[in-house]
Design an enzyme around this catalytic site. Structure first.
Site, short mmCIF file in Angstrom:
data_model
loop_
_atom_site.label_atom_id
_atom_site.label_comp_id
_atom_site.label_asym_id
_atom_site.label_seq_id
_atom_site.Cartn_x
_atom_site.Cartn_y
_atom_site.Cartn_z
N ASP A 148 6.67 7.05 -11.83
CA ASP A 148 8.15 6.62 -10.63
C ASP A 148 8.86 6.91 -10.98
OD1 ASP A 148 9.21 5.67 -7.96
OD2 ASP A 148 9.49 3.26 -9.11
N CYS A 205 -4.62 -3.23 13.80
CA CYS A 205 -3.45 -4.64 13.23
C CYS A 205 -2.30 -3.88 12.73
CB CYS A 205 -4.32 -4.79 11.91
SG CYS A 205 -3.24 -6.43 11.19
N CYS A 208 2.13 -6.13 9.01
CA CYS A 208 2.81 -6.35 8.04
C CYS A 208 4.17 -5.82 9.06
CB CYS A 208 2.52 -5.22 7.82
SG CYS A 208 1.90 -3.64 7.80
N CYS A 212 7.40 -8.48 8.37
CA CYS A 212 8.62 -8.86 7.44
C CYS A 212 10.13 -9.61 8.12
CB CYS A 212 8.38 -6.60 8.04
SG CYS A 212 10.10 -6.43 7.21
N CYS A 228 15.19 -3.34 4.53
CA CYS A 228 13.94 -3.96 2.98
C CYS A 228 14.52 -4.98 1.88
CB CYS A 228 13.23 -2.75 2.62
SG CYS A 228 11.63 -3.80 1.49
N CYS A 262 -1.51 -9.13 4.42
CA CYS A 262 -2.28 -7.64 4.94
C CYS A 262 -4.03 -8.82 4.77
CB CYS A 262 -1.87 -6.76 3.92
SG CYS A 262 -3.50 -5.50 4.09
#
Length: 365
Positions: A148, A205, A208, A212, A228, A262
């Site tokens: 990352d 599904c 998620c 949120c 977010c 989840c």
């Protein structure tokens, strides 16, 4: 390609890499090719819409993320690695336990992944050891390790190499490990056989998306980072939008809601490494205690961890919002309100305008 002076079958090398990686604490190894052309349009559209917010580095590198050979000339294959991060002592009902923290507004919530050592340090060190083992076996080769830390389409490479599929929340999901894992890559100039991608198993599904808090997941695999909570509490540097502040609740560093809900995360794996065990004060701590950390205490407690990167000022900003949200939901008769207000008042004249502004907002709650 040679191995200890003799020819080696690339398939055998990949098998050996998996064995070395397992010894180093990695959970899965995959191999991806470098043709990511089909991902460029989606990446460009995401940037054009401004969904990256203040993450200017995303736009600065543009499509180089989808072109590994431009980032590291000579790259032929990408070795992808998965490392699970649930702390060793994580109970089976961890998702429900983490969700229950939201019902305790005076408690600060730090994302699970951030309670231990900085994963960048852990993965980078172990990926470097892995490439060193490869070099010992086959001799010098071109490589570069990423955790990352550069313009890399990490999730795309992981999905293409069979680590899992892209969930509707954009994270990589595995049938064997859910999404509670870190990813790392080694770009190599070795022609290795790609591992087979897996199909999506999200079906209809959309838990998620529904859970949120800020509705940041606009559509399957389409995330507006500007909404977010992970972005707002970690990447965003200025004032948090007042309309979004109440939605943060008591989340002070990151947000795990889309992972907690989840169904696949019932298969999430515990790490064998002590690095990801929660540090004292980062799980179940009162907001008032966290808000009273001096800068020196903040630096000491977060040394070697990911939280340190946001600095003390943004740490206080985030907690001020959580304190204000606690004041808004606790009944007027609740004795905890007095300590919450007292903690905020202590920071009302903080030298940083960012802290003062969020403290004022919180006290008005």
């Amino acid at each position: 390609m040679t191995w200890q002076g003799s020819q080696i079958d690339p398939l055998s090398l990949v098998a050996q890499i998996r064995a070395w990686a397992s010894d180093l604490g990695f959970s899965q190894i995959g191999v991806a090719g470098i043709d990511l052309g089909s991902a460029e349009a989606g990446l460009q559209a995401w940037l054009d819409n401004g969904f990256h917010g203040q993450m200017d580095y995303m736009a600065a590198h543009g499509l180089k993320r989808a072109r590994p050979a431009e980032l590291v000339p000579g790259t032929v294959s990408v070795i992808t690695a998965r490392m699970d991060y649930l702390p060793r002592a994580t109970p089976d009902a961890w998702q429900a336990i983490e969700f229950s923290r939201l019902a305790r507004p005076n408690e600060g919530i730090v994302s699970l992944y951030a309670r231990g050592r900085d994963y960048h340090k852990v993965l980078r060190g172990r990926l470097q050891k892995l490439q060193a083992r490869i070099a010992e076996a086959i001799g010098p080769f071109g490589h570069r390790v990423f955790t990352d830390s550069a313009p890399v389409l990490e999730a795309e490479l992981a999905a293409r190499s069979g680590q899992g599929w892209r969930g509707k929340h954009t994270l990589v999901l595995s049938r064997e490990a859910g999404s509670a894992f870190f990813l790392g890559e080694i770009y190599v100039d070795l022609a290795l056989p790609p591992t087979e991608a897996v199909s999506s198993h999200c079906g209809s599904c959309q838990a998620c998306m529904d859970v949120c808090p800020t509705q940041a997941i606009l559509a399957p695999q389409r995330l507006d980072a500007r909404r977010c909570i992970s972005y707002l509490t970690i990447e965003h540097q200025g004032p948090i939008d007042e309309a979004l502040r109440p939605l943060l609740g008591n989340r002070i560093y990151g947000c795990d809601d889309c992972q907690l809900v989840c169904p696949w995360n019932k298969y999430a794996q515990r790490s064998a490494l002590p690095d990801f065990d929660a540090r004292e004060g980062l799980a179940g701590e009162e907001l008032t205690q966290l808000f009273r950390w001096s800068e020196e205490e903040f630096l000491r407690r977060t040394e070697g961890g990911p939280i340190r990167r946001i600095g003390h000022v943004r740490w206080l900003r985030n907690i001020a919002v959580a304190l204000g949200n606690a004041l808004a939901v606790l009944p007027a008769s609740d004795p905890r309100r007095e300590s919450l207000r007292a903690a905020l008042t202590e920071r009302a004249e903080h030298p940083e305008p960012l802290v003062r502004e969020h403290v004022r907002w919180a006290l008005e709650r």
